[in-house]
Design an enzyme around this catalytic site. Structure first.
Site, short mmCIF file in Angstrom:
data_model
loop_
_atom_site.label_atom_id
_atom_site.label_comp_id
_atom_site.label_asym_id
_atom_site.label_seq_id
_atom_site.Cartn_x
_atom_site.Cartn_y
_atom_site.Cartn_z
CE LYS A 74 -3.30 -2.35 1.60
NZ LYS A 74 -3.97 -3.39 3.09
CD GLN A 125 -3.18 -4.92 7.05
OE1 GLN A 125 -2.99 -3.56 5.47
NE2 GLN A 125 -3.74 -6.04 6.55
CG ASP A 155 -9.98 -1.03 5.00
OD1 ASP A 155 -9.71 -1.61 4.17
OD2 ASP A 155 -9.52 -2.22 5.93
#
Ligand code: NDP
Length: 293
Positions: free
Chosen positions: A51, A95, A118
């Site tokens: 990322k 994450q 997200d």
């Protein structure tokens, strides 16, 4: 059989990102993404690294916050509050999975929904359920939908069976595909570990999505002739002939099913490519929202 590869479709998403990025930059805005990594899980570290690299390639502002495995819940909440208040940051990604002592839901609830690229905050999941396109949809399901659209696969009226009901993948993809937008209007069935006679159900699918986490779980007995198969699974299996002693495979037994399919995604090189692309697209969209462009 048509192979639906992630790379060219991800490249198309990045091309759109770059156009949007230039427009934002010309107006004095630089999209910024913060990724928070807790602990030292090698797979999570690798995902965060990809990322970060992609942000750099696109010229975006990127911040990586690494916290030790034993980080207390309060400390993580403080970090999120700091990122919520930081005007240079438009997207925040924590994450997952977090170490076992941390409450993931409580952390996600702390993220400003306008920065939740997200797409896991209840506000964004609610918007997804309401067909409200101002929210952010989770990246992997959006990537699957984009692959279907770009491959010219008709989803309207299609029988879609999704195996797996996680919020991150299966359940969110079900909402997207039953939604009224492009790549939607499908008749969706979601299967899981308690589903009875799974193979009979999946054989009804015009589009079958596997998001299970079990290598090669889906075989020819699960697939109708001419079905489209989207394999979300990423599983590392031992392979003594591979240079690293292991390799990545999907939830679908690709070699065994490919001749039955009209189209199928490979692993690696399929859905996985799309997840980061959709994350970048969501971050740029978050920046546009804030800039009012
Ligand atoms: P989860 O473990 O959260 O969910 C797995 C789902 O599969 C659950 O709903 C589970 O059912 C169901 N399941 C398990 N066993 C069976 C079975 N025997 N029959 C039917 N259903 C079953 O996994 P995720 O959704 O997070 O991930 C799924 C896969 O996708 C993994 O391989 C993961 O690595 C991959 N992935 C890939 C991404 C990408 O970028 N390509 C991104 C995210 C995930 P139940 O709910 O009843 O337990």
């Amino acid at each position: 059989m048509k192979l639906i590869e992630g790379k060219p479709i991800a490249e198309a998403v990045y091309a759109e990102c770059l156009t949007s990025f230039e427009e934002l930059r010309a107006a004095g805005h630089l999209p910024g993404l913060a990724v928070v990594l807790v602990g030292d899980d090698p797979a999570s570290r690798a995902y965060v690294g990809s990322k970060e690299r992609k942000c750099q390639e696109l010229g975006m502002h990127s911040v990586k916050i690494e916290l030790p495995e034993d980080t207390p819940q309060d400390r993580l909440h403080e970090v999120i509050a700091g990122l919520n208040a930081d005007d240079a940051i438009h997207g925040i990604l924590v994450q997952l999975p977090l170490p076992g002592h941390l409450d993931e839901d409580a952390v996600i609830l702390r993220i400003d929904p306008a920065k939740d690229v997200d797409g896991l905050h209840p506000v964004n999941l609610g918007k997804l359920a309401m067909d409200d396109s101002t929210g952010f949809a989770p990246c992997t399901p959006s990537g699957c939908q984009r692959m279907l659209i770009e491959s010219g696969i008709e989803t309207s009226g299609a029988n879609v069976v999704i195996v797996g009901r996680s919020l991150l993948v299966g359940k969110s993809l079900a909402l997207l595909m039953m939604g009224k937008g492009e790549g939607g209007n499908s008749t969706v069935t979601v299967a899981h570990s308690q589903t009875k006679d799974l193979a009979a159900l999946t054989r009804e699918a015009d589009i079958l999505v596997a998001a299970i986490g079990i290598p090669h779980f889906i075989g020819p007995e699960h697939i109708k002739d001419g079905a489209v198969v989207i394999d979300v699974g990423i599983n590392r299996i031992e392979d003594t002939s591979a240079p690293k002693g292991s390799r990545l495979v999907g939830d679908v037994d690709f070699e065994a099913v490919k001749c039955k399919c009209e189209a199928i995604t490979p692993v690696p090189g399929g859905v996985g490519r799309m997840t980061i692309a959709m994350l970048m697209a969501n971050t740029i969209r978050a920046c546009r929202h804030r800039a009012g462009i």
